[in-house]
Structures are given as C-alpha cells and as structure tokens.
Design an enzyme around this catalytic site. Structure first.
Site, PDB file in Angstrom:
ATOM      1  N   ASP A   1     -13.017 -23.074   0.117  1.00 11.15           N
ATOM      2  CA  ASP A   1     -12.486 -22.188  -0.713  1.00 11.15           C
ATOM      3  C   ASP A   1     -12.966 -22.354  -2.200  1.00 11.15           C
ATOM      4  OD1 ASP A   1     -10.621 -19.888  -1.136  1.00 11.15           O
ATOM      5  OD2 ASP A   1      -9.335 -21.520  -1.808  1.00 11.15           O
TER       6      ASP A   1
ATOM      7  N   ASP B   1     -10.711 -20.277  -5.148  1.00  7.58           N
ATOM      8  CA  ASP B   1      -9.581 -20.156  -5.957  1.00  7.58           C
ATOM      9  C   ASP B   1      -8.435 -21.267  -5.617  1.00  7.58           C
ATOM     10  OD1 ASP B   1     -10.172 -17.857  -7.790  1.00  7.58           O
ATOM     11  OD2 ASP B   1      -9.535 -16.487  -5.835  1.00  7.58           O
TER      12      ASP B   1
ATOM     13  N   GLU C   1       0.178  -9.636   4.118  1.00  7.30           N
ATOM     14  CA  GLU C   1      -0.657 -11.136   4.266  1.00  7.30           C
ATOM     15  C   GLU C   1       0.019 -12.095   4.452  1.00  7.30           C
ATOM     16  OE1 GLU C   1      -2.603 -12.163   0.526  1.00  7.30           O
ATOM     17  OE2 GLU C   1      -4.579 -12.730   1.732  1.00  7.30           O
TER      18      GLU C   1
ATOM     19  N   SER D   1      -9.231  -1.201  -2.715  1.00  9.08           N
ATOM     20  CA  SER D   1      -9.326  -1.873  -3.820  1.00  9.08           C
ATOM     21  C   SER D   1     -10.755  -1.388  -4.332  1.00  9.08           C
ATOM     22  CB  SER D   1      -9.117  -3.304  -3.562  1.00  9.08           C
ATOM     23  OG  SER D   1      -9.426  -4.055  -4.648  1.00  9.08           O
TER      24      SER D   1
ATOM     25  N   SER E   1     -15.034 -17.206  -0.519  1.00  3.44           N
ATOM     26  CA  SER E   1     -13.821 -16.539  -1.283  1.00  3.44           C
ATOM     27  C   SER E   1     -13.670 -15.052  -0.684  1.00  3.44           C
ATOM     28  CB  SER E   1     -14.223 -16.336  -2.464  1.00  3.44           C
ATOM     29  OG  SER E   1     -13.266 -15.871  -3.089  1.00  3.44           O
ATOM     30  N   ALA E   2     -12.460 -14.721  -0.301  1.00  2.00           N
ATOM     31  CA  ALA E   2     -12.074 -13.427   0.054  1.00  2.00           C
ATOM     32  C   ALA E   2     -11.789 -12.611  -1.368  1.00  2.00           C
ATOM     33  CB  ALA E   2     -10.942 -13.253   0.825  1.00  2.00           C
TER      34      ALA E   2
ATOM     35  N   ASP F   1      -6.922 -24.547  -0.131  1.00  4.63           N
ATOM     36  CA  ASP F   1      -5.658 -24.743  -0.617  1.00  4.63           C
ATOM     37  C   ASP F   1      -4.581 -23.818   0.316  1.00  4.63           C
ATOM     38  OD1 ASP F   1      -6.630 -22.299  -1.967  1.00  4.63           O
ATOM     39  OD2 ASP F   1      -4.511 -22.243  -2.811  1.00  4.63           O
TER      40      ASP F   1
HETATM   41  C1  LIG Z   1      -7.934  -6.728  -2.168  1.00  3.44           C
HETATM   42  N1  LIG Z   1      -7.430  -8.096  -2.597  1.00  3.44           N
HETATM   43  C2  LIG Z   1      -7.028  -9.110  -2.193  1.00  3.44           C
HETATM   44  N2  LIG Z   1      -6.453  -9.850  -3.184  1.00  3.44           N
HETATM   45  C3  LIG Z   1      -6.096 -11.086  -2.984  1.00  3.44           C
HETATM   46  O1  LIG Z   1      -7.203 -12.242  -3.119  1.00  3.44           O
HETATM   47  C4  LIG Z   1      -7.114 -13.391  -2.299  1.00  3.44           C
HETATM   48  C5  LIG Z   1      -8.563 -13.942  -1.892  1.00  3.44           C
HETATM   49  O2  LIG Z   1      -8.325 -14.759  -0.968  1.00  3.44           O
HETATM   50  P1  LIG Z   1      -9.076 -15.892  -0.879  1.00  3.44           P
HETATM   51  O3  LIG Z   1     -10.742 -16.169  -1.133  1.00  3.44           O
HETATM   52  O4  LIG Z   1      -8.843 -16.814   0.362  1.00  3.44           O
HETATM   53  O5  LIG Z   1      -8.715 -16.820  -2.134  1.00  3.44           O
HETATM   54  P2  LIG Z   1      -7.415 -17.718  -2.784  1.00  3.44           P
HETATM   55  O6  LIG Z   1      -7.892 -19.150  -2.927  1.00  3.44           O
HETATM   56  O7  LIG Z   1      -6.704 -16.958  -3.878  1.00  3.44           O
HETATM   57  O8  LIG Z   1      -6.441 -17.618  -1.239  1.00  3.44           O
HETATM   58  C6  LIG Z   1      -6.483 -12.789  -1.146  1.00  3.44           C
HETATM   59  O9  LIG Z   1      -5.589 -13.727  -0.609  1.00  3.44           O
HETATM   60  C7  LIG Z   1      -5.543 -11.679  -1.359  1.00  3.44           C
HETATM   61  O10 LIG Z   1      -4.342 -11.945  -1.687  1.00  3.44           O
HETATM   62  C8  LIG Z   1      -6.505  -9.285  -4.252  1.00  3.44           C
HETATM   63  N3  LIG Z   1      -5.927  -9.855  -5.662  1.00  3.44           N
HETATM   64  C9  LIG Z   1      -5.925  -8.734  -6.555  1.00  3.44           C
HETATM   65  N4  LIG Z   1      -5.607  -9.116  -7.724  1.00  3.44           N
HETATM   66  N5  LIG Z   1      -6.518  -7.728  -6.287  1.00  3.44           N
HETATM   67  C10 LIG Z   1      -7.124  -7.237  -5.421  1.00  3.44           C
HETATM   68  O11 LIG Z   1      -7.728  -6.177  -5.146  1.00  3.44           O
HETATM   69  C11 LIG Z   1      -6.952  -8.057  -4.119  1.00  3.44           C
HETATM   70 MG   LIG Z   2      -7.480 -20.730  -2.737  1.00  8.75          MG
END
Ligand SMILES: C[n+]1cn([C@@H]2O[C@H](COP(=O)(O)OP(=O)(O)O)[C@@H](O)[C@H]2O)c2nc(N)[nH]c(=O)c21
Ligand SMILES: [Mg+2]
Length: 318
Positions: A55, A57, A103, A124, A171-172, A244
């Site tokens: 992952d 973040d 979520e 988004s 990464s999401a 994480d």
């Molecule tokens: C569509 N969208 C999703 N997220 C968040 O971005 C995260 C990305 O998910 P991830 O890649 O699993 O990263 P992580 O390490 O932060 O968990 C998701 O868990 C959402 O809570 C978002 N966060 C923001 N600030 N803006 C957005 O448009 C948005």
């Molecule tokens: Mg993360």
C-alpha cells in the site's frame, strides 16, 4: 522451545528466535511458527520467486513524523493544489463526510459497501472534470513529502531493485501523487509499478480518472488479471504484502492459493482497540514502527542464501 522441536527442524533452516528484528518488543506475531516456515520457504525459493505488494499512504509514508507534522494522503496532496476551483474542495469534502463512514462501517456487508465506493470514486472523478490543471502543481506539493517516507525506504527500494523483485505499489488513492512522491524520493526504479487512479485529460482540461477504477474493495491482484504486470508476476508465488489498513491484507488475493504470503501490518492508531484484528489479519504486526527494517531484514536473509548458492555453483563449475 524444547529439544524435540530442535530435532524436528532441519539443520539448514532458520529459527525465528535468531532473527533479531522479529524479536523486538513492538513486533508481534500470532503464529511465529508459521512466519518461520514461510521465511524458510522464501529463503529456499530465492529472489526469483519473490514479489512485493505494498500500500502507499501510511505504509510507504510514515504514520508518525519526528516533528509531529501531518503527512497528507495522495488525495490530500491533490486537494492542496491551489488551482482547483473552490467548489471542488467543498463538494469533495461533502463526499468524504458522506462516504468515509460507510467505508469503515463495521456492520455493512462488503458487497453493499462496494456500490457506495464506486459511487464515491465516480462522483470524485466527475468533480475533477472540466478545468485546466498541471501536474507540476502536484509535483510541487509532493516535493515537501519526499522525506516523509519510512526510515530506510531508499535502501529498501534499492534492495528490491538489486534482487530484481517486482514491486507493486497499490493505491486506491491518486496515482499522480504516488508516482510524484516516489519519483522525487528517487525510488521509482524500473522494477516498481504503481497501480492506482490516474488523472485523465481531454482537450487540455481535466477529465476525471482513467479506468480501471481502483477503490478500497477491489484493491487486489484480481484487477490485474491478464495485464502485463500479471504476466510478469503470476509465477512468483512468494509474496510479501505490506499495509497499514486491515483491507490491505487482501491485496494479494487473486494469486494462486498455493502461494506463500507474509503479511506485514503497520499499526499506529488506537493500538489497543485494533490489536486483536490486526493480529488475526497480518502475520507480523509492527506497532509504531516508522522504518522499513523488518521487510529489509527478510530480503537480507533471502539475499544471503542466494549469494551462498551462487558461490557454491561457481565453485562446483571450476
Ligand atoms: C474517492 N476518495 C477516496 N478517498 C479515500 O482514499 C483512500 C485511499 O485508499 P488506499 O489506497 O487504500 O489508501 P490508504 O492508505 O489511505 O488507505 C480510501 O480509503 C478513501 O477513504 C478519498 N479521499 C479524499 N480526500 N478524496 C476523495 O475523493 C477520496
Ligand atoms: Mg494506507
């Protein structure tokens, strides 16, 4: 461990209690024997059978910095860009407040959540449409965070490159920010692939995200099916997964069931409340560890055995 166990362990195999980094207080394992068994599989299989899935973040970036400053997420870096219309920020905040609780709702079944997540990422993307935008804005903000990566991330990525281990950063969030941070930290080596949501442009204007959409619940190797990356890694059945969030543990689902996987979870928030779930979900739980020392130690064991094998092959061919 009694002498019976010692007799059952082949002489050449590693014993978990001899791996110092795993014996630290903040390193927890529900089933150390399983971790020991898989490490031995990894070491025997060598780097050719390894792949890493991580992952971004708060897994590659730190969960806690020395000066207490907050590290933004990849979406956070984008949202900090000055040229985004004011309406983008207010609308995007509204979406966050609506969908984020869904979520992380512990009661709603995943299939139901998926519909909402698709809705969130779609809306988004629609917000990020119809205005000019330059990647240099992301690069400028990302440059402030290239030092917010875990300690020894640079060395870790150098290890992965030297051992030619395919490395997937999943990464999401927003891929443009992820790549920008990794590139500016000089770790975006050719063996590193970022699968994420990337901005799309049309006629010089921003046009949402490219397909396929990567959201919280499809962030796993099934979205890679048939892709070039899948072809590169599908025979690599020894996998290190790092994350994480609890959901990160599923990033390797989609790989053959016979694979050996070690899941490393970095736990920082609400340690007591989360400990039980993290212990059940990850093979190794690292509590407030802001380094890459544990995954590096696994690679070092694999590399050492690999070098010994190469030496003995070279000697036998003399
Ligand atoms: C569509 N969208 C999703 N997220 C968040 O971005 C995260 C990305 O998910 P991830 O890649 O699993 O990263 P992580 O390490 O932060 O968990 C998701 O868990 C959402 O809570 C978002 N966060 C923001 N600030 N803006 C957005 O448009 C948005
Ligand atoms: Mg993360």
């Amino acid at each position: 461990m009694g002498c019976e166990d010692q007799q059952n362990t082949p002489k050449s195999s590693l014993r978990i209690q001899d791996i110092a980094v795993l014996m630290q207080d903040h390193c927890r394992m529900l089933d150390p024997a399983k971790v020991e068994r898989i490490i031995n599989e990894f070491v025997q299989g060598g780097p050719e059978r390894m792949q890493l899935v991580s992952d971004f973040d708060y897994t590659i970036t730190k969960q806690r910095t020395e000066d207490g400053s907050v590290v933004p997420s990849s979406f956070g870096i984008f949202n900090a860009c000055q040229s985004l219309p004011e309406s983008f920020k207010t609308e995007s905040d509204k979406l966050y407040h609506k969908y984020r609780p869904i979520e992380i709702d512990p009661h709603m079944p995943i299939p139901e959540k998926v519909q909402y997540m698709v809705e969130w990422w779609t809306k988004s993307g629609a917000l990020a449409t119809g205005f000019p935008f330059d990647q240099s804005e992301i690069d400028q903000i990302a440059s402030k965070y290239k030092n917010a990566l875990r300690e020894r991330t640079h060395e870790f990525f150098a290890d992965l490159q030297r051992l030619a281990i395919p490395t997937l950063v999943f990464s999401a969030g927003l891929g443009n920010s992820v790549v920008s941070v990794l590139r500016q930290a000089n770790v975006m080596h050719p063996n590193v692939k970022v699968v994420s949501n990337f901005l799309q442009f049309r006629n010089g204007l921003l046009d949402g995200f490219q397909q396929p959409m990567i959201h919280t619940f499809n962030k796993n190797e099934t979205v890679l099916d048939g892709s070039e990356y899948y072809n590169l890694v599908h025979t690599r059945d020894h996998i290190i997964v790092m994350g994480d969030s609890l959901g990160d543990a599923d990033m390797a689902s989609g790989v053959p069931a016979s694979s050996h996987i070690i899941k490393i979870g970095f736990l920082f928030d609400h340690v007591e409340a989360n400990m039980d779930k993290y212990m059940k979900t990850f093979d190794i739980v690292l509590v407030d560890d802001q380094t890459m020392d544990v995954p590096r130690a696994l690679l070092a064991l694999i590399e050492k055995q690999h070098q010994l094998k190469q030496q003995s092959t070279a000697e036998s061919s003399l």
